[in-house]
Design a protein around this motif. Structure first.
Motif, PDB file in Angstrom:
ATOM      1  N   UNK A   1       3.747  20.833  -5.563  1.00  0.00           N
ATOM      2  CA  UNK A   1       3.520  19.697  -4.670  1.00  0.00           C
ATOM      3  C   UNK A   1       3.890  18.414  -5.391  1.00  0.00           C
ATOM      4  N   UNK A   2       4.422  17.451  -4.654  1.00  0.00           N
ATOM      5  CA  UNK A   2       4.720  16.113  -5.167  1.00  0.00           C
ATOM      6  C   UNK A   2       4.132  15.098  -4.210  1.00  0.00           C
ATOM      7  N   UNK A   3       3.664  13.978  -4.761  1.00  0.00           N
ATOM      8  CA  UNK A   3       3.018  12.988  -3.915  1.00  0.00           C
ATOM      9  C   UNK A   3       3.549  11.591  -4.155  1.00  0.00           C
ATOM     10  N   UNK A   4       3.261  10.712  -3.226  1.00  0.00           N
ATOM     11  CA  UNK A   4       3.604   9.297  -3.352  1.00  0.00           C
ATOM     12  C   UNK A   4       2.531   8.487  -2.646  1.00  0.00           C
ATOM     13  N   UNK A   5       2.379   7.212  -3.059  1.00  0.00           N
ATOM     14  CA  UNK A   5       1.346   6.356  -2.490  1.00  0.00           C
ATOM     15  C   UNK A   5       1.880   5.611  -1.272  1.00  0.00           C
ATOM     16  N   UNK A   6       1.060   5.541  -0.243  1.00  0.00           N
ATOM     17  CA  UNK A   6       1.402   4.776   0.956  1.00  0.00           C
ATOM     18  C   UNK A   6       0.621   3.461   1.015  1.00  0.00           C
ATOM     19  N   UNK A   7      -0.650   3.492   0.594  1.00  0.00           N
ATOM     20  CA  UNK A   7      -1.477   2.288   0.542  1.00  0.00           C
ATOM     21  C   UNK A   7      -2.627   2.541  -0.431  1.00  0.00           C
ATOM     22  N   UNK A   8      -2.516   2.049  -1.679  1.00  0.00           N
ATOM     23  CA  UNK A   8      -3.554   2.323  -2.685  1.00  0.00           C
ATOM     24  C   UNK A   8      -4.952   1.883  -2.276  1.00  0.00           C
ATOM     25  N   UNK A   9      -5.079   0.888  -1.382  1.00  0.00           N
ATOM     26  CA  UNK A   9      -6.421   0.434  -0.994  1.00  0.00           C
ATOM     27  C   UNK A   9      -7.178   1.488  -0.193  1.00  0.00           C
ATOM     28  N   UNK A  10      -6.458   2.494   0.326  1.00  0.00           N
ATOM     29  CA  UNK A  10      -7.101   3.541   1.124  1.00  0.00           C
ATOM     30  C   UNK A  10      -7.488   4.763   0.295  1.00  0.00           C
ATOM     31  N   UNK A  11      -7.082   4.802  -0.971  1.00  0.00           N
ATOM     32  CA  UNK A  11      -7.430   5.935  -1.826  1.00  0.00           C
ATOM     33  C   UNK A  11      -8.941   6.047  -1.952  1.00  0.00           C
ATOM     34  N   UNK A  12      -9.446   7.253  -1.884  1.00  0.00           N
ATOM     35  CA  UNK A  12     -10.899   7.472  -1.862  1.00  0.00           C
ATOM     36  C   UNK A  12     -11.511   7.678  -3.243  1.00  0.00           C
TER      37      UNK A  12
ATOM     38  N   UNK B   1       3.927  25.504   3.556  1.00  0.00           N
ATOM     39  CA  UNK B   1       4.777  25.237   2.407  1.00  0.00           C
ATOM     40  C   UNK B   1       6.089  24.636   2.908  1.00  0.00           C
ATOM     41  N   UNK B   2       6.476  23.531   2.298  1.00  0.00           N
ATOM     42  CA  UNK B   2       7.644  22.798   2.774  1.00  0.00           C
ATOM     43  C   UNK B   2       7.257  21.628   3.653  1.00  0.00           C
ATOM     44  N   UNK B   3       5.993  21.556   4.042  1.00  0.00           N
ATOM     45  CA  UNK B   3       5.518  20.474   4.895  1.00  0.00           C
ATOM     46  C   UNK B   3       4.930  19.332   4.088  1.00  0.00           C
ATOM     47  N   UNK B   4       4.663  18.222   4.772  1.00  0.00           N
ATOM     48  CA  UNK B   4       4.093  17.028   4.155  1.00  0.00           C
ATOM     49  C   UNK B   4       2.737  16.740   4.785  1.00  0.00           C
ATOM     50  N   UNK B   5       1.760  16.490   3.943  1.00  0.00           N
ATOM     51  CA  UNK B   5       0.400  16.216   4.402  1.00  0.00           C
ATOM     52  C   UNK B   5       0.054  14.767   4.094  1.00  0.00           C
ATOM     53  N   UNK B   6      -0.489  14.071   5.080  1.00  0.00           N
ATOM     54  CA  UNK B   6      -0.925  12.688   4.883  1.00  0.00           C
ATOM     55  C   UNK B   6      -2.407  12.671   4.527  1.00  0.00           C
ATOM     56  N   UNK B   7      -2.695  12.111   3.363  1.00  0.00           N
ATOM     57  CA  UNK B   7      -4.067  11.952   2.896  1.00  0.00           C
ATOM     58  C   UNK B   7      -4.342  10.462   2.761  1.00  0.00           C
ATOM     59  N   UNK B   8      -5.615  10.062   2.655  1.00  0.00           N
ATOM     60  CA  UNK B   8      -5.918   8.634   2.551  1.00  0.00           C
ATOM     61  C   UNK B   8      -5.167   7.963   1.393  1.00  0.00           C
ATOM     62  N   UNK B   9      -4.276   7.046   1.746  1.00  0.00           N
ATOM     63  CA  UNK B   9      -3.566   6.265   0.738  1.00  0.00           C
ATOM     64  C   UNK B   9      -2.345   6.916   0.150  1.00  0.00           C
ATOM     65  N   UNK B  10      -2.012   8.148   0.565  1.00  0.00           N
ATOM     66  CA  UNK B  10      -0.862   8.821  -0.039  1.00  0.00           C
ATOM     67  C   UNK B  10      -0.383   9.955   0.853  1.00  0.00           C
ATOM     68  N   UNK B  11       0.770  10.496   0.522  1.00  0.00           N
ATOM     69  CA  UNK B  11       1.299  11.680   1.201  1.00  0.00           C
ATOM     70  C   UNK B  11       1.692  12.699   0.150  1.00  0.00           C
TER      71      UNK B  11
END
Length: 549
Positions: free
Chosen positions: A341-352, A382-392
């Motif tokens: 898995x690889x991730x990137x930040x979308x909005x650090x203020x939303x990280x839990x 597998x192969x999909x992208x999951x959106x989590x708080x502040x990142x994907x």
């Protein structure tokens, strides 16, 4: 046929064994794990002679050790607890020293950075104030880097020590298995003659294992001691030991036994203390500091990009851009597939501030928070992208059912933040569109106010319902200090419990040299009396011979 001579000889032989056992006790008075041994005497079977039963002397019925299984079991448990808290106490002390307090540590440096904006706001064209502001930013970044680096070094030391502990456990377990074989063989040969010294050696090894990892001890009718870890995984079964393996991943220690991951089930001994230190102190602390560093970089950079520098140019990043950071993802060593898995930040203020575990069920990845927040796992193929708080997070590879990935959103981020703006005139103090040399301080004022905005961990962009940057850092530091205080109290209680049990165990099994000295005198006197009996028997025999001459 019983007579005075044979009775005395049997007594001499019994006293010889009693004296030898007493000497053995004295010689092992300071041997760790030794249990005092006692010679138990019994009269020999009487023989019927001339209408009466005549005694045939004495014999050694058995040599037993003074031993209490219940106390020993409590000792093993107390040893595991004491070792765990001893490690935690030492480790938390080092960490609290690294963090400093709210007046001198990273929390104070965070506040100093925001305070430095006031001098620039008061005189936006002053290069000295701007240089001081950049110096404060550099000091804060360096403080984040230093603390995260030192925490990482301590974590690496845990990994090295844990690997050595795994080797020790395997060595001790192998010795226990070997002793099981010898003890069961001896008991099978003569159940009434237990090999006391071998039993003591085995008990001492079990205690040493307990100091490293908590084990459950069971016995069987053949004389084996079997050791289990966690929910029943066998470390020692009869005369066979299963190897334990310890590794240190970015997500923490990984303990496997016979190919099964038992990390979550290890709660005692030094190894349990290490796992607890990582899971309850180091990882959460690095998470919180990393989250604060990410929000700081993101919000300050946004502030600067929205302003104008002293030369009339559009503002640029002050800190490393968030795009230069990425969440850590690691695969468990027991995985059979190639899932990643690889991730990137979308909005650090939303990280839990939470970490995540992704487990492949054969069809999808099931992603849960650690520790669990009670919500149902999120599912993604597998192969999909999951959106989590502040990142994907994007999953790839070919996983196998049961494979596990650990996702650490902010661990280590504090060690990567740096100041990229080196020119004092490049600091954007004025609002966008202001000319070169403007004394406008809009951006500096906004930057100062940023310190008290509740941005860290907010539920949605602009919600302002999280905590401020200063509070986030202060909370991380104070929680570490509170945890250290709790550990110290627990360590004192564990040490006291072990001391009390040790004293109780010694009162049962320990060698009392005064008592052994008294036994020596008693056995010597009896030996001399028996020798005199033999002399009397000889005199009587000689008198009888003389009467027939």
């Amino acid at each position: 046929m019983p007579d005075l001579m044979s009775n005395a000889v049997s007594g001499l032989l019994a006293m010889q064994q009693a004296l030898a056992t007493t000497g053995h006790n004295i010689a092992n008075a300071n041997t760790p794990g030794y249990s005092r041994q006692t010679v138990n005497l019994a009269s020999m079977q009487a023989q019927f002679q001339n209408g009466s039963y005549i005694g045939s002397g004495v014999q050694v019925a058995s040599v037993t050790r003074s031993y209490d299984q219940f106390i020993q079991s409590q000792m093993n448990s107390a040893t595991a607890d004491n070792s765990r808290y001893s490690f935690l106490q030492n480790y938390t002390t080092q960490i609290t020293q690294l963090l400093g307090d709210t007046q001198s540590g990273v929390a104070a440096q965070t506040q100093a950075f925001f305070n430095a904006t006031q001098a620039v706001a008061a005189n936006p064209t002053d290069l000295t104030a701007r240089s001081t502001f950049l110096g404060s930013a550099q000091a804060l970044a360096s403080q984040f880097n230093t603390i995260d680096g030192q925490l990482q070094n301590l974590d690496n030391q845990i990994g090295q020590q844990a690997n050595q502990i795994g080797t020790q456990i395997n060595s001790y377990a192998s010795q226990v298995a070997d002793l099981n074989g010898k003890i069961t063989k001896a008991l099978a040969s003569d159940p009434s003659a237990p090999p006391n010294d071998l039993l003591d050696q085995r008990d001492q090894l079990v205690t040493q294992i307990s100091s490293l990892i908590d084990v459950k001890v069971t016995t069987d009718n053949a004389g084996n001691v079997n050791l289990n870890v966690g929910t029943g995984q066998s470390l020692v079964l009869n005369d066979t030991a299963t190897k334990i393996s310890v590794g240190n991943l970015p997500s923490g220690l990984s303990v496997t036994l016979g190919g099964a991951d038992i990390t979550a089930r290890v709660s005692g001994g030094t190894l349990g203390g290490m796992i607890q230190a990582q899971g309850q102190l180091v990882t959460p602390l690095r998470n919180e500091l990393g989250r604060a560093a990410l929000v700081l970089a993101d919000q300050v950079n946004q502030n600067q990009a929205a302003g104008t520098d002293l030369n009339g140019n559009a503002g640029t990043n002050l800190f490393t851009p968030v795009s230069g950071f990425a969440p850590q993802t690691t695969a468990m060593p027991t995985n059979q597939g190639t899932g990643s898995a690889t991730g990137s930040y979308t909005d650090p203020t939303l990280l839990t501030g939470q970490t995540y575990t992704a487990r492949y069920d054969g069809s999808n990845w099931q992603v849960s928070t650690v520790p669990s927040d009670g919500s149902a796992p999120l599912s993604v193929a597998s192969g999909g992208t999951l959106t989590l708080p502040g990142m994907s997070v994007t999953f790839a590879g070919t996983p196998q059912s049961g494979d596990v990935l650990n996702i650490l959103p902010t661990v280590g981020a504090a060690g990567k933040i740096s100041v990229v703006q080196q020119d004092p005139s490049g600091v954007a103090a004025a609002a966008t569109g202001q000319p070169a040399g403007s004394r406008d301080n809009t951006q500096m004022t906004a930057l100062f106010n940023l310190a008290n905005q509740a941005l860290v961990g907010q539920s949605a962009p602009g919600a302002n319902n999280g905590v401020s940057l200063s509070d986030a850092v202060n909370t991380a530091v104070s929680q570490a200090g509170s945890y250290a205080g709790q550990v110290q109290l627990s360590a004192q209680a564990a040490s006291s419990t072990l001391s009390n049990l040790t004293a109780e165990q010694q009162s049962v099994s320990g060698v009392n040299l005064d008592e052994e000295a008294a036994n020596l005198m008693r056995y010597q006197q009896q030996y001399q009396a028996l020798a005199q009996s033999i002399s009397s028997a000889n005199t009587t025999f000689q008198s009888l011979l003389g009467a027939f001459r």
